[in-house]
Design a protein around this motif. Structure first.
Motif, PDB file in Angstrom:
ATOM      1  N   PRO A  76     -11.076  72.440 108.486  1.00 14.77           N
ATOM      2  CA  PRO A  76      -9.755  73.054 108.291  1.00 14.77           C
ATOM      3  C   PRO A  76      -8.727  72.611 109.337  1.00 14.77           C
ATOM      4  N   ALA A  77      -9.166  72.389 110.570  1.00 14.23           N
ATOM      5  CA  ALA A  77      -8.230  71.942 111.606  1.00 14.23           C
ATOM      6  C   ALA A  77      -7.704  70.545 111.283  1.00 14.23           C
ATOM      7  N   LEU A  78      -8.582  69.648 110.832  1.00 12.88           N
ATOM      8  CA  LEU A  78      -8.146  68.305 110.453  1.00 12.88           C
ATOM      9  C   LEU A  78      -7.218  68.344 109.240  1.00 12.88           C
ATOM     10  N   MET A  79      -7.500  69.242 108.308  1.00 11.65           N
ATOM     11  CA  MET A  79      -6.632  69.373 107.141  1.00 11.65           C
ATOM     12  C   MET A  79      -5.246  69.870 107.546  1.00 11.65           C
ATOM     13  N   LEU A  80      -5.198  70.801 108.473  1.00  8.83           N
ATOM     14  CA  LEU A  80      -3.894  71.278 108.954  1.00  8.83           C
ATOM     15  C   LEU A  80      -3.106  70.155 109.614  1.00  8.83           C
TER      16      LEU A  80
END
Length: 158
Positions: A76-80
């Motif tokens: 999720p952090a990479l997607m953000l």
């Protein structure tokens, strides 16, 4: 504006407009689901490891669960970070996050597995169970999030 459901995912009232907003909602829902399921799986695995292997199993279960749940938040952090880029970049980041999680957990297992105060099998099983549970929770959150695709209802094209 939004509310939590019993699985830790979020149901939003209004439609998401634009890819960046969709990706932000998706990554937030994935992170919440993974954190809740990862925490529950960690508690369960740690309890079993403590009964089976004693104090070394307890420490191994806690450490394995912490590492696996923490690495679950990588996707999720990479997607953000890539929310404003092209859709292909977001998909590549999501896949890269999954691959990076597996690499991080394998490296941690091989590095920490030989420590005398940790039960190696408890560490491995806890990491595997939490990894699978958090990936399933991320998939569940992504499937559950409703995304409206089309033009903005207020736009002249509608």
């Amino acid at each position: 504006m939004w509310r939590w459901d019993r699985w830790g995912t979020v149901e939003y009232d209004g439609p998401a407009l634009g890819q960046a907003q969709v990706v932000r909602r998706l990554s937030g829902s994935m992170a919440r689901g993974a954190a809740l399921v990862g925490g529950a799986a960690t508690v369960l695995c740690t309890a079993v490891a403590a009964v089976v292997a004693g104090v070394p199993g307890l420490w191994a279960g806690l450490l394995g669960g912490l590492l696996a749940t923490g690495s679950a938040l990588l996707t999720p952090a990479l997607m953000l970070r890539t929310a404003r880029l092209e859709p292909g970049a977001v998909m590549l980041a999501a896949f890269g996050g999954l691959a990076m999680k597996a690499i991080i957990l394998l490296a941690a297992l091989f590095t920490l597995g030989g420590l005398p105060g940790l039960h190696r099998m408890s560490l491995a099983v806890t990491m595997l169970v939490v990894f699978v549970a958090t990936v399933a929770a991320e998939a569940w959150a992504g499937q559950k999030l409703q995304i409206l695709i089309g033009s903005d209802p207020g736009s002249p094209d509608a």
